[in-house]
Write a protein that holds these residues in place. Structure first.
Motif, PDB file in Angstrom:
ATOM      1  N   UNK A  90       1.667   9.359 -13.909  1.00 53.13           N
ATOM      2  CA  UNK A  90       1.951   9.725 -12.511  1.00 53.13           C
ATOM      3  C   UNK A  90       1.926   8.456 -11.654  1.00 53.13           C
ATOM      4  N   UNK A  91       3.031   8.150 -10.993  1.00 54.21           N
ATOM      5  CA  UNK A  91       3.057   6.989 -10.084  1.00 54.21           C
ATOM      6  C   UNK A  91       3.749   5.771 -10.677  1.00 54.21           C
ATOM      7  N   UNK A  92       4.151   5.854 -11.896  1.00 54.63           N
ATOM      8  CA  UNK A  92       4.845   4.762 -12.582  1.00 54.63           C
ATOM      9  C   UNK A  92       5.922   5.387 -13.460  1.00 54.63           C
ATOM     10  N   UNK A  93       7.148   4.923 -13.464  1.00 58.67           N
ATOM     11  CA  UNK A  93       7.692   3.747 -12.761  1.00 58.67           C
ATOM     12  C   UNK A  93       8.103   4.063 -11.325  1.00 58.67           C
ATOM     13  N   UNK A  94       7.976   3.047 -10.459  1.00 58.29           N
ATOM     14  CA  UNK A  94       8.305   3.207  -9.038  1.00 58.29           C
ATOM     15  C   UNK A  94       9.602   2.488  -8.678  1.00 58.29           C
ATOM     16  N   UNK A  95      10.181   1.747  -9.608  1.00 56.77           N
ATOM     17  CA  UNK A  95      11.493   1.135  -9.358  1.00 56.77           C
ATOM     18  C   UNK A  95      12.196   0.952 -10.716  1.00 56.77           C
ATOM     19  N   UNK A  96      13.475   0.567 -10.650  1.00 53.89           N
ATOM     20  CA  UNK A  96      14.262   0.496 -11.887  1.00 53.89           C
ATOM     21  C   UNK A  96      13.722  -0.555 -12.846  1.00 53.89           C
ATOM     22  N   UNK A 180      10.287   3.530   1.258  1.00 51.88           N
ATOM     23  CA  UNK A 180      10.192   2.790  -0.012  1.00 51.88           C
ATOM     24  C   UNK A 180      10.610   3.695  -1.168  1.00 51.88           C
ATOM     25  N   UNK A 181      10.216   4.975  -1.082  1.00 53.67           N
ATOM     26  CA  UNK A 181      10.606   5.924  -2.134  1.00 53.67           C
ATOM     27  C   UNK A 181      12.133   6.022  -2.219  1.00 53.67           C
ATOM     28  N   UNK A 182      12.777   6.231  -1.051  1.00 53.28           N
ATOM     29  CA  UNK A 182      14.244   6.395  -1.046  1.00 53.28           C
ATOM     30  C   UNK A 182      14.935   5.157  -1.599  1.00 53.28           C
ATOM     31  N   UNK A 183      14.429   3.994  -1.206  1.00 59.98           N
ATOM     32  CA  UNK A 183      15.084   2.729  -1.563  1.00 59.98           C
ATOM     33  C   UNK A 183      14.843   2.359  -3.036  1.00 59.98           C
ATOM     34  N   UNK A 184      13.589   2.410  -3.455  1.00 62.26           N
ATOM     35  CA  UNK A 184      13.226   1.871  -4.773  1.00 62.26           C
ATOM     36  C   UNK A 184      13.038   2.941  -5.855  1.00 62.26           C
ATOM     37  N   UNK A 185      12.444   4.086  -5.472  1.00 57.05           N
ATOM     38  CA  UNK A 185      11.998   5.033  -6.503  1.00 57.05           C
ATOM     39  C   UNK A 185      13.012   6.135  -6.783  1.00 57.05           C
TER      40      UNK A 185
END
Ligand code: AMP
Length: 222
Positions: A90-96, A180-185
């Motif tokens: 839970x919480x990982x991964x947060x970006x590509x 940050x969620x919209x952009x990275x996650x």
């Protein structure tokens, strides 16, 4: 629930959708390790030391902690003996970049996710939910002052700890965490969407319903 099988489950979803709660409950039910990078980072901050101040600054601003730091943590955790009996992540991964690193790590150990749950609810309800959230800094149990309050004021039902709001659960930081969620996650969800083990789970209904949905999927899968 049965603890006979080893499961590896990945939980995706924006802040406040309940992925922490559900990943913890399923871990308890199936005897799996609950790996929550936010909890691990907050524990690291609490202990103090070299990287603690650096980590706190990112968390308090609602920004992602640099990949080098979190990847080291996740590597150590996934390779631990406890994770061998299965885990909820839970919480990982947060970006590509983190998703690719995780894919490589899983492949090199010979593991795959049995279930990838993307939990979601309407955004307008989520901000209020987060602002009303209390999380125990000792045992990580999550409460909601409106629909799932602790029995006794701000005392944790599970371990008796006195709880406070997370500093990054104020409205301004929550809105930044959404950006940050919209952009990275959000792209991470698309990264996993085509997998046969990917499921969308709606968590905006009564407490417990989403858990039933997940258990139904797991049972039907055998
Ligand atoms: P969470 O408890 O999952 O809401 O995470 C709280 C905060 O910890 C996030 O807003 C980030 O600052 C940091 N964090 C948690 N997981 C990660 C990650 N995988 N990569 C970078 N930062 C993270």
């Amino acid at each position: 629930m049965s603890a006979e099988r080893t499961y590896r489950m990945l939980f995706l979803g924006s802040p406040g959708t309940g992925k922490g709660t559900y990943s913890m409950r399923l871990a308890e039910g199936f005897g799996l390790k609950h790996i929550a990078t936010g909890d691990i980072l907050r524990e690291t901050v609490k202990k103090g030391g070299e990287t603690a101040d650096q980590i706190r600054k990112f968390i308090d601003k609602g920004e992602l902690v640099p990949d080098e730091i979190i990847v080291q943590i996740i590597k150590g955790t996934l390779l631990s003996d406890e994770a061998k009996r299965g885990f909820t992540l839970d919480g990982f991964p947060r970006n590509i970049n983190q998703a690719r690193i995780l894919d490589d790590m899983m492949r090199s150990i010979g593991w795959e996710f049995d279930y990838i749950f993307n939990v979601w609810a309407e955004k307008k309800n989520i901000v209020d939910r987060i602002v009303n959230r209390l999380q125990c800094a000792n045992c990580n149990t999550v409460y909601n002052l409106v629909d799932n309050p602790p029995k006794n004021d701000t005392i944790c039902d599970v371990c008796g700890n006195h709880m406070r709001h997370r500093p990054d659960d104020d409205r301004k930081t929550v809105l930044r965490r959404f950006e940050v969620y919209e952009m990275d996650t959000a792209p991470v969800v698309e990264h996993y969407r085509d997998r046969s083990t990917f499921y969308e789970i709606y968590t905006g209904g009564p407490v417990g319903l989403a858990e039933k949905d997940m258990l139904k999927i797991i049972r039907e899968d055998g």
